[in-house]
Design a protein around this motif. Structure first.
Motif, PDB file in Angstrom:
ATOM      1  N   ARG A 294       0.841  -1.204   0.000  1.00  0.00           N
ATOM      2  CA  ARG A 294       0.000   0.000   0.000  1.00  0.00           C
ATOM      3  C   ARG A 294       0.873   1.251   0.000  1.00  0.00           C
ATOM      4  O   ARG A 294       0.632   2.201  -0.745  1.00  0.00           O
ATOM      5  N   LEU A 295       1.909   1.249   0.835  1.00  0.00           N
ATOM      6  CA  LEU A 295       2.826   2.386   0.876  1.00  0.00           C
ATOM      7  C   LEU A 295       3.515   2.601  -0.465  1.00  0.00           C
ATOM      8  O   LEU A 295       3.709   3.744  -0.888  1.00  0.00           O
ATOM      9  N   ALA A 296       3.896   1.508  -1.124  1.00  0.00           N
ATOM     10  CA  ALA A 296       4.556   1.635  -2.424  1.00  0.00           C
ATOM     11  C   ALA A 296       3.658   2.371  -3.411  1.00  0.00           C
ATOM     12  O   ALA A 296       4.122   3.258  -4.142  1.00  0.00           O
ATOM     13  N   ASN A 297       2.384   2.047  -3.413  1.00  0.00           N
ATOM     14  CA  ASN A 297       1.447   2.727  -4.312  1.00  0.00           C
ATOM     15  C   ASN A 297       1.269   4.192  -3.940  1.00  0.00           C
ATOM     16  O   ASN A 297       1.263   5.072  -4.807  1.00  0.00           O
TER      17      ASN A 297
ATOM     18  N   ALA B  82       2.604   7.505  -6.169  1.00  0.00           N
ATOM     19  CA  ALA B  82       1.710   8.605  -6.545  1.00  0.00           C
ATOM     20  C   ALA B  82       2.233   9.950  -6.033  1.00  0.00           C
ATOM     21  O   ALA B  82       2.041  10.980  -6.677  1.00  0.00           O
ATOM     22  N   ALA B  83       2.903   9.945  -4.885  1.00  0.00           N
ATOM     23  CA  ALA B  83       3.425  11.188  -4.317  1.00  0.00           C
ATOM     24  C   ALA B  83       4.721  11.635  -4.984  1.00  0.00           C
ATOM     25  O   ALA B  83       5.001  12.824  -5.067  1.00  0.00           O
TER      26      ALA B  83
END
Length: 171
Positions: A33-36, A40-41
């Protein structure tokens, strides 16, 4: 509503399948989830310059090499953990933009080097500053001790994953 969607999922699995241990999701699911979220950031900095993440990886790998900012396609492939075919596609796009060039190797006339152009060097330096500032802002909420602990734990997980000792791998 719980802000930790992964914990909710783990709770649901514990309720529905008490015979299974869903606790790995608390780490792996959160990393995914953090990777996604991080992608995006971080992507807009490169997109604003008309680059994809992979193209910036090429520029950054060349810049980190130091003067004369050149590497072979094989060296780029190794540093970026992608195939030489992927490197070639990225390099071709960067050549079209005037950010890198292909040069004949001084040590082997048959060999080719990829090198940063002056425009590529300028852009890479600017984007690196923006990128690192963006990453620092993302991590701003973590205390120094938490950051060091996270760095240590991620390094340990990276060693485990990178060892080839994972199920389903043939390392």
């Amino acid at each position: 509503m719980n802000d930790d969607h992964i914990a909710e999922i783990v709770g649901q699995w514990r309720r529905e399948r008490p015979d299974l241990d869903p606790s790995p999701l608390l780490i792996i699911g959160r990393i995914q989830r953090l990777a996604n979220v991080l992608d995006a950031a971080l992507r807009p900095t490169f997109a604003a310059a008309g680059l994809g993440n992979g193209e910036f990886d090429v520029l950054a790998a060349l810049r980190r090499e130091g003067e004369p900012y050149t590497l072979t396609a094989g060296q780029l492939s190794h540093r970026m953990l992608v195939t030489t075919g992927a490197v070639t596609k990225r390099v071709d796009r960067l050549i079209a933009r005037g950010l890198v060039s292909r040069l004949v190797s001084q040590s082997d006339a048959r060999g080719r080097l990829v090198g940063l152009t002056p425009a590529g060097l300028t852009l890479t330096d600017r984007l690196t500053e923006e990128h690192l500032a963006n990453e620092a802002a993302i991590l701003h909420g973590l205390a120094d001790d938490d950051r060091r602990a996270f760095e240590r734990l991620l390094a340990a997980l990276t060693r485990t994953v990178g060892s080839g000792a994972l199920p389903g791998t043939h390392g």
